[in-house]
Design a protein around this motif. Structure first.
Motif, mmCIF file in Angstrom:
data_model
loop_
_atom_site.group_PDB
_atom_site.id
_atom_site.type_symbol
_atom_site.label_atom_id
_atom_site.label_comp_id
_atom_site.label_asym_id
_atom_site.label_seq_id
_atom_site.Cartn_x
_atom_site.Cartn_y
_atom_site.Cartn_z
ATOM 1 N N PHE A 69 2.002 1.855 -3.351
ATOM 2 C CA PHE A 69 0.896 2.397 -4.147
ATOM 3 C C PHE A 69 0.742 3.899 -3.895
ATOM 4 O O PHE A 69 0.627 4.699 -4.822
ATOM 5 C CB PHE A 69 -0.395 1.653 -3.794
ATOM 6 C CG PHE A 69 -1.662 2.281 -4.307
ATOM 7 C CD1 PHE A 69 -2.022 2.146 -5.635
ATOM 8 C CD2 PHE A 69 -2.485 2.997 -3.458
ATOM 9 C CE1 PHE A 69 -3.185 2.715 -6.114
ATOM 10 C CE2 PHE A 69 -3.655 3.576 -3.928
ATOM 11 C CZ PHE A 69 -4.004 3.440 -5.256
ATOM 12 N N LEU A 70 0.769 4.292 -2.613
ATOM 13 C CA LEU A 70 0.587 5.704 -2.280
ATOM 14 C C LEU A 70 1.747 6.562 -2.794
ATOM 15 O O LEU A 70 1.570 7.717 -3.132
ATOM 16 C CB LEU A 70 0.446 5.883 -0.759
ATOM 17 C CG LEU A 70 -0.823 5.325 -0.127
ATOM 18 C CD1 LEU A 70 -0.741 5.370 1.383
ATOM 19 C CD2 LEU A 70 -2.050 6.091 -0.621
ATOM 20 N N ARG A 120 0.836 -1.208 0.000
ATOM 21 C CA ARG A 120 0.000 0.000 0.000
ATOM 22 C C ARG A 120 0.863 1.247 0.000
ATOM 23 O O ARG A 120 0.551 2.238 -0.649
ATOM 24 C CB ARG A 120 -0.918 0.030 1.231
ATOM 25 C CG ARG A 120 -2.271 -0.615 1.020
ATOM 26 C CD ARG A 120 -2.192 -2.096 1.124
ATOM 27 N NE ARG A 120 -3.493 -2.751 0.982
ATOM 28 C CZ ARG A 120 -3.619 -4.072 0.995
ATOM 29 N NH1 ARG A 120 -2.555 -4.840 1.143
ATOM 30 N NH2 ARG A 120 -4.794 -4.614 0.857
ATOM 31 N N ASP A 160 3.564 5.904 -5.443
ATOM 32 C CA ASP A 160 3.852 5.681 -6.863
ATOM 33 C C ASP A 160 3.890 6.967 -7.660
ATOM 34 O O ASP A 160 4.761 7.161 -8.493
ATOM 35 C CB ASP A 160 2.820 4.723 -7.468
ATOM 36 C CG ASP A 160 3.107 4.446 -8.925
ATOM 37 O OD1 ASP A 160 4.170 3.880 -9.201
ATOM 38 O OD2 ASP A 160 2.294 4.818 -9.792
ATOM 39 N N ARG A 161 2.946 7.869 -7.382
ATOM 40 C CA ARG A 161 2.869 9.087 -8.179
ATOM 41 C C ARG A 161 4.140 9.923 -8.014
ATOM 42 O O ARG A 161 4.719 10.405 -8.977
ATOM 43 C CB ARG A 161 1.632 9.892 -7.764
ATOM 44 C CG ARG A 161 1.361 11.057 -8.681
ATOM 45 C CD ARG A 161 1.023 10.564 -10.070
ATOM 46 N NE ARG A 161 0.918 11.682 -10.992
ATOM 47 C CZ ARG A 161 0.719 11.542 -12.294
ATOM 48 N NH1 ARG A 161 0.639 10.335 -12.817
ATOM 49 N NH2 ARG A 161 0.616 12.585 -13.074
ATOM 50 N N LEU A 187 10.377 6.690 -11.860
ATOM 51 C CA LEU A 187 10.471 5.364 -11.238
ATOM 52 C C LEU A 187 9.081 4.912 -10.842
ATOM 53 O O LEU A 187 8.121 5.639 -10.989
ATOM 54 C CB LEU A 187 11.366 5.423 -10.011
ATOM 55 C CG LEU A 187 12.801 5.831 -10.289
ATOM 56 C CD1 LEU A 187 13.558 5.988 -8.998
ATOM 57 C CD2 LEU A 187 13.479 4.804 -11.175
ATOM 58 N N ASN A 188 8.967 3.707 -10.298
ATOM 59 C CA ASN A 188 7.654 3.327 -9.793
ATOM 60 C C ASN A 188 7.675 3.151 -8.283
ATOM 61 O O ASN A 188 8.730 3.202 -7.655
ATOM 62 C CB ASN A 188 7.061 2.133 -10.547
ATOM 63 C CG ASN A 188 7.570 0.795 -10.098
ATOM 64 O OD1 ASN A 188 7.961 0.616 -8.947
ATOM 65 N ND2 ASN A 188 7.564 -0.158 -11.000
ATOM 66 N N GLY A 189 6.494 2.987 -7.722
ATOM 67 C CA GLY A 189 6.343 2.974 -6.275
ATOM 68 C C GLY A 189 7.213 1.940 -5.576
ATOM 69 O O GLY A 189 7.552 2.092 -4.411
ATOM 70 N N LEU A 214 6.100 -0.215 -15.855
ATOM 71 C CA LEU A 214 4.814 -0.742 -15.435
ATOM 72 C C LEU A 214 4.761 -0.756 -13.918
ATOM 73 O O LEU A 214 5.766 -0.917 -13.251
ATOM 74 C CB LEU A 214 4.636 -2.172 -15.928
ATOM 75 C CG LEU A 214 4.536 -2.393 -17.429
ATOM 76 C CD1 LEU A 214 4.113 -3.821 -17.681
ATOM 77 C CD2 LEU A 214 3.558 -1.422 -18.039
ATOM 78 N N MET A 215 3.572 -0.573 -13.422
ATOM 79 C CA MET A 215 3.399 -0.728 -11.983
ATOM 80 C C MET A 215 2.225 -1.672 -11.825
ATOM 81 O O MET A 215 1.081 -1.259 -11.891
ATOM 82 C CB MET A 215 3.156 0.650 -11.370
ATOM 83 C CG MET A 215 2.340 0.663 -10.113
ATOM 84 S SD MET A 215 3.366 0.475 -8.669
ATOM 85 C CE MET A 215 2.124 0.594 -7.419
ATOM 86 N N SER A 270 6.926 8.295 -9.745
ATOM 87 C CA SER A 270 6.812 8.329 -11.207
ATOM 88 C C SER A 270 7.230 9.693 -11.740
ATOM 89 O O SER A 270 7.602 9.821 -12.892
ATOM 90 C CB SER A 270 5.386 7.992 -11.647
ATOM 91 O OG SER A 270 4.543 9.092 -11.414
#
Lengths: 618, 87
Positions: free
Chosen positions: A315-316, A312, A318-319, A326-328, A429-430, A322
């Motif tokens: 996920f929080l 989680r 990730d933005r 990068l990803n979360g 991709l995430m 990005s």
């Protein structure tokens, strides 16, 4: 008879490692696969007096090998790893609550030609959700024995052992394998169709909801409350790391100091005693005291991972991640790096995309690792007055905060630059499963902590110890002749190296003592303190020894120099272990070199600017 | 022809099922092999889905329910998953 090998394989989040821990107890070791730093978990399992090697392969979604983890799992199954015999038997761990996905992979793996047993794990959650599985019929349809297990509660283990024993008798030799061919998208669809047919016959599912997960997610993923909870969790974590740990650390430090004192009194004077006390004990001691911090940090990380929250958090975040391309998932390595860059860099393995992984590795050493903390604390105490600004903010605390902020800002900026110029490419991709929330298992967490402690101590025991001994030698020899009037260390190799390099560091305000002290910092950042201690303590001046290091530094260096070395420390590519791990993870000398050069340039530039600006205003 | 409804467009907490995986509109379809990755993660025609959460601020990524599991996915990939709402 050659050793019988059994490999565990399955999707991520299926409870594979929990099953591995439950089967092997604590009889296992974590090493790396040669060439890549994918963790290799191996353990022993005794069944009817036969010793069996149990191998825990990384969790995968397919055999395509998209991430380094997945690639290793495939190579291990296909016998493509040097010096790694293929397993005799595969235990496919399947999550009973996610059967379609898991059985699709099981069919792909089974097609390789392995004898297989399916451990249908998380049966408790499946039952709770109203999933009923006709195991006998499913086993017939798949033509694979299926054992229901609940790894975290150690259920089904005896049946699984029994099944392994049966296999040893039936198939004493290694299987002959079929070639693997990457399935096309149509093949994947067809396999799902076959699995669906099987599940229609054998599984009755009530429409279910995991109420706890839904309730918690409503809060923890809420746009406002979710972010506040994340901040609160991070705040508690840092509080724990930096305040609870201090108590234990002080105790350890006192113990080590007392031991050194005692040895100095008991052992006869001589080079060996000096080596043991001032080289080995002082050096390793200064590293081992960080163990409590690292363990507390990992305790938090393991609990967050085991409970299902870490996904989680990714996920929080990730933005934000990005934004720098990068990803979360990069959030987890960067978080670990607050304890130490090494586990951080190693945690980057979970990032599938190679370029993202590289960027994450390259910027991770800029996050403020706990080894910088004692250096910061010492220098702040020496140069920043403890007074309040704006009435309630302590200036020393504020500077500490700014140093952390500088580290994370530099990491994000450099990430952006690397992504833009060096590792150009699409946004990654995430795709990430959000597991259900569960109470973390104490056994798994203790096993995990034990592994981390071992890895960290091995590092302290090898690279750092050898560098500390070398440094002790360099700063003790040659001993000055009787006619020498200056400090002994100035006559030694270290002093000479320092003096030789001094002109290069003079523009940023460093004297030769500091340059000498930076050398042990190469072993481990915090060792620079021990280095400064050595340089100033063996300088022969009795008054200097009597004063504490803080006062010494306060008098010896100007404010500009003090601030310059603080700025230096935010960026400096100090610790060799980090570079060594980067070399191993990237499997090339290029990236540690790039890392060293870019961080060194940043450090030099920052120290230069801070030194001259401070001088200008004073 | 009407553009098909995709996973990123459906209202929250409404049952839907996947009608097609089509990554042709994705800017990196070829490079990332998006269709295969989505299939491997369980996004396959016929599977029931539901939009559960959107990330704070930007409403991207999303968390969707796929069969009995929750998966985080960015809007760019969710656009490759065509769905039909269950009436």
């Amino acid at each position: 008879m050659s050793t019988y090998q059994v490999a565990l394989i399955g999707n991520p989040n299926c409870g594979k490692t929990a099953l591995f821990n439950a089967l092997t107890g604590s009889r296992h070791k974590v090493a790396n696969y040669p060439g890549v730093t994918v963790e290799k978990r191996q353990g022993m399992l005794a069944i009817n007096d036969t010793n069996i090697h149990l191998l825990d392969l990384p969790g995968i979604y397919s055999l395509r090998g998209i991430s380094p983890d997945e690639l290793v799992a495939r190579q291990a199954l296909l016998g493509e790893l040097a010096n790694e015999p293929i397993p005799n038997l595969i235990i496919f761990v399947a999550d009973a609550t996610n059967l379609a996905l898991n059985l699709r992979l099981a069919i792909e793996v089974k097609a390789l030609g392995y004898p297989m047993v399916i451990a249908l794990n998380m049966m408790d959650v499946a039952k709770e959700q109203g999933v009923e599985i006709d195991i006998q019929q499913l086993s017939q349809l798949l033509n694979v024995p299926i054992i229901a297990t609940v790894a975290v509660k150690k259920q089904g283990l005896n049946e699984l052992r029994q099944q392994i024993a049966t296999h040893i008798e039936a198939h004493p030799h290694k299987p002959s394998l079929n070639a693997w061919q990457e399935p096309s998208a149509e093949d994947l669809r067809q396999t799902y169709a076959i699995v669906d047919l099987m599940l229609n016959k054998t599984v009755t599912e009530k429409p279910w909801r995991h109420h706890l997960t839904e309730k918690l997610d409503r809060i923890l993923l809420h746009p406002i409350w979710g972010m506040l909870c994340l901040l609160a969790i991070l705040f508690c974590m840092f509080q724990a790391v930096f305040s609870w740990a201090v108590v234990i650390q002080n105790l350890m430090q006192t113990g080590i100091d007392a031991t050194i004192q005692w040895l100095h009194h008991t052992l006869p004077d001589g080079p060996l005693t000096n080596l043991i006390c001032d080289g080995v004990l002082a050096g390793v001691g200064s590293v081992v005291v960080f163990l409590p911090q690292i363990l507390i940090l990992f305790l938090f990380i393991l609990v967050l991972e085991d409970s299902g929250y870490m996904a989680r958090a990714a996920f929080l975040m990730d933005r934000l991640m990005s934004k720098i391309g990068l990803n979360g998932k990069a959030f987890i390595p960067m978080l670990s790096a607050y304890a130490c860059a090494i586990p951080g860099i190693m945690a980057a393995r979970t990032i599938e995309n190679l370029k993202d992984r590289m960027v994450t590795i390259m910027i991770t050493p800029l996050t403020t690792c706990s080894a910088r903390l004692p250096v910061y604390t010492l220098l702040i105490a020496a140069f920043i007055p403890s007074k309040d600004v704006l009435g309630f903010i302590n200036l020393q605390g504020l500077v500490m905060f700014l140093l952390y902020l500088a580290g994370i800002s530099a990491a994000l900026t450099m990430g952006f630059i690397f992504k833009k110029f060096l590792f150009k490419g699409r946004a990654p991709l995430m795709l990430m499963e959000m597991p259900i929330y569960r109470l973390p298992s104490l056994h798994n967490i203790l096993v995990g902590l034990g592994e981390r402690a071992k890895i960290f101590l091995m590092r302290a025991g090898t690279i750092i110890l050898s560098v500390m001994i070398l440094l002790w030698f360099l700063s003790s020899y040659p001993t000055p002749p009787a006619s020498w009037h200056g400090a002994a260390v100035a006559y030694s190799f270290a002093g000479r190296i320092g003096q030789f390099l001094e002109p290069f560091f003079a523009p940023i305000g460093f004297n030769w003592q500091m340059v000498v002290a930076l050398i042990p910092g190469l072993a481990a950042r915090e060792a620079a303190i021990a280095g400064l201690g050595t340089v100033y303590a063996v300088s022969g001046n009795e008054d200097t020894i009597a004063q504490s290091l803080i006062q010494t530094l306060h008098h010896e260096w100007g404010l500009a120099t003090g601030l310059a070395i603080l700025a230096w420390y935010v960026f400096a590519p100090q610790c060799i272990s980090t570079l060594a791990v980067t070399k191993r993870e990237t499997n090339s000398w290029l990236w540690p070199t790039v890392m060293f050069v870019y961080m060194f340039s940043l450090a030099y530039l920052a120290a230069f600017i801070v030194f001259h600006i401070t001088n200008y205003f004073l | 022809m009407q553009t098909p409804l995709t996973l990123d467009q459906i209202p929250k907490n409404k049952k839907a099922f996947i009608t097609a995986i089509d990554d042709r509109s994705h800017p990196h379809a070829e490079l990332s092999n998006i269709e295969k990755r989505l299939l491997e993660m369980g996004f396959v025609e016929g599977a029931p889905v539901m939009l559960l959460h959107e990330a704070p601020f930007s409403k991207d990524p999303l968390i969707v329910r796929l069969r009995n599991n929750r998966i985080a996915i960015r809007r760019s990939e969710a656009k490759c998953i065509q769905v039909q709402l269950q009436l």
